[in-house]
Design an enzyme around this catalytic site. Structure first.
Site, PDB file in Angstrom:
ATOM      1  N   HIS A 190       6.255   6.098  -2.294  1.00  0.00           N
ATOM      2  CA  HIS A 190       5.921   6.770  -3.438  1.00  0.00           C
ATOM      3  C   HIS A 190       4.965   5.577  -3.953  1.00  0.00           C
ATOM      4  CE1 HIS A 190       1.683   9.041  -3.941  1.00  0.00           C
ATOM      5  NE2 HIS A 190       1.444   8.289  -5.477  1.00  0.00           N
ATOM      6  N   SER A 191       3.821   4.550  -2.894  1.00  0.00           N
ATOM      7  CA  SER A 191       3.030   3.721  -4.388  1.00  0.00           C
ATOM      8  C   SER A 191       3.967   2.470  -3.706  1.00  0.00           C
ATOM      9  CB  SER A 191       2.881   4.103  -5.672  1.00  0.00           C
ATOM     10  OG  SER A 191       1.501   3.409  -5.519  1.00  0.00           O
TER      11      SER A 191
END
Length: 250
Positions: free
Chosen positions: A95-96
């Site tokens: 994520h990210s």
């Protein structure tokens, strides 16, 4: 049951659990530790094993310096991932900033004897396009904290706490440096499905930018969920069934 191990990248493992069909390695966003995924195992069932990845500079590795390079992190992590997969099919989720690390790992491992079965990149602009916002890692502290607050995910009382800032701000800044300076290898992902997830109201990775992951691999699926930059946690009831089905289908 969890037990702490001597492996720094994967400090927790399940005991007395059936052998899973697939292992799901979960790489956290900037500043976060593997504990961000602590609750996921109970939500995905026993057929998929959630393996939180513990990066240096956070959680139990807080005393280690954070790594300012996505490529450097991938080079350090590729071998341990292969060892921890232990011959089973595995999926890499990030994520990210973690999404960029997962993509770089995919590039490194796609020609390995045991490559990942799929990559899931979440909440991230693909690395080949320009970001809509100016880089954060070079901002003065007050501006850096303001931008962190706009992304969400960190309570306001922490952002204004000087002790918290002293402890965590250097590592966060290094994580943003890694993400914002990352340039992928001069090759595309081949032979590995890529699934790109986005939040409908994510200011850092809007859906139009998430769609452009299609330009980096031959087999790409894009799925947009309700929520902002941290939709994977605020919309877990939609995200985790999709993620589980993705793991078990590969």
């Amino acid at each position: 049951m969890n037990v702490t191990t001597r492996e720094p990248w994967f400090p927790h493992q399940r005991l007395e659990a059936p052998l899973p069909a697939v292992r799901l390695f979960c790489v956290p966003h900037g500043g976060a530790g593997g504990s961000a995924f602590r609750s996921w195992q109970g939500r995905v069932g026993d057929r998929a094993e959630v393996v939180p990845v513990q990066l240096p500079g956070r959680d139990i590795r807080l005393s280690e310096p954070a790594e300012p390079s996505v490529t450097g992190l991938a080079e350090r992590l590729a071998g341990p991932v292969g060892d921890r997969a232990d011959g089973l099919p595995y999926v890499l989720f990030g994520h990210s900033m973690g999404a960029l690390l997962v993509y770089e790992l995919g590039l490194m491992l796609q020609s390995a004897p045991h490559p990942p079965s799929a990559l899931v990149v979440s909440g991230s602009v693909p690395p080949h396009i320009s970001r809509r916002t100016a880089p954060m890692h070079t901002l003065p502290d007050d501006e850096f904290l303001k931008r962190l607050g706009m992304l969400g995910g960190i309570p306001d009382e922490l952002l204004t706490n000087e002790e918290w800032q002293d402890l965590f701000l250097p590592g966060l800044r290094t994580d943003f440096e890694a993400a914002e300076t990352y340039r992928p290898q001069d090759s595309l992902l081949s032979g590995i499905p890529l699934i790109a997830l986005g939040g409908r109201d994510d200011p850092a990775a809007p859906p139009a930018d998430v769609e452009r992951w299609r330009e980096l691999a031959a087999d790409v699926t894009v799925r947009i969920f309700d929520g902002d930059h941290f939709f994977v946690f605020t919309s877990e009831e939609q995200v985790l069934p999709f993620l589980t089905a993705t793991c078990l289908a590969v």
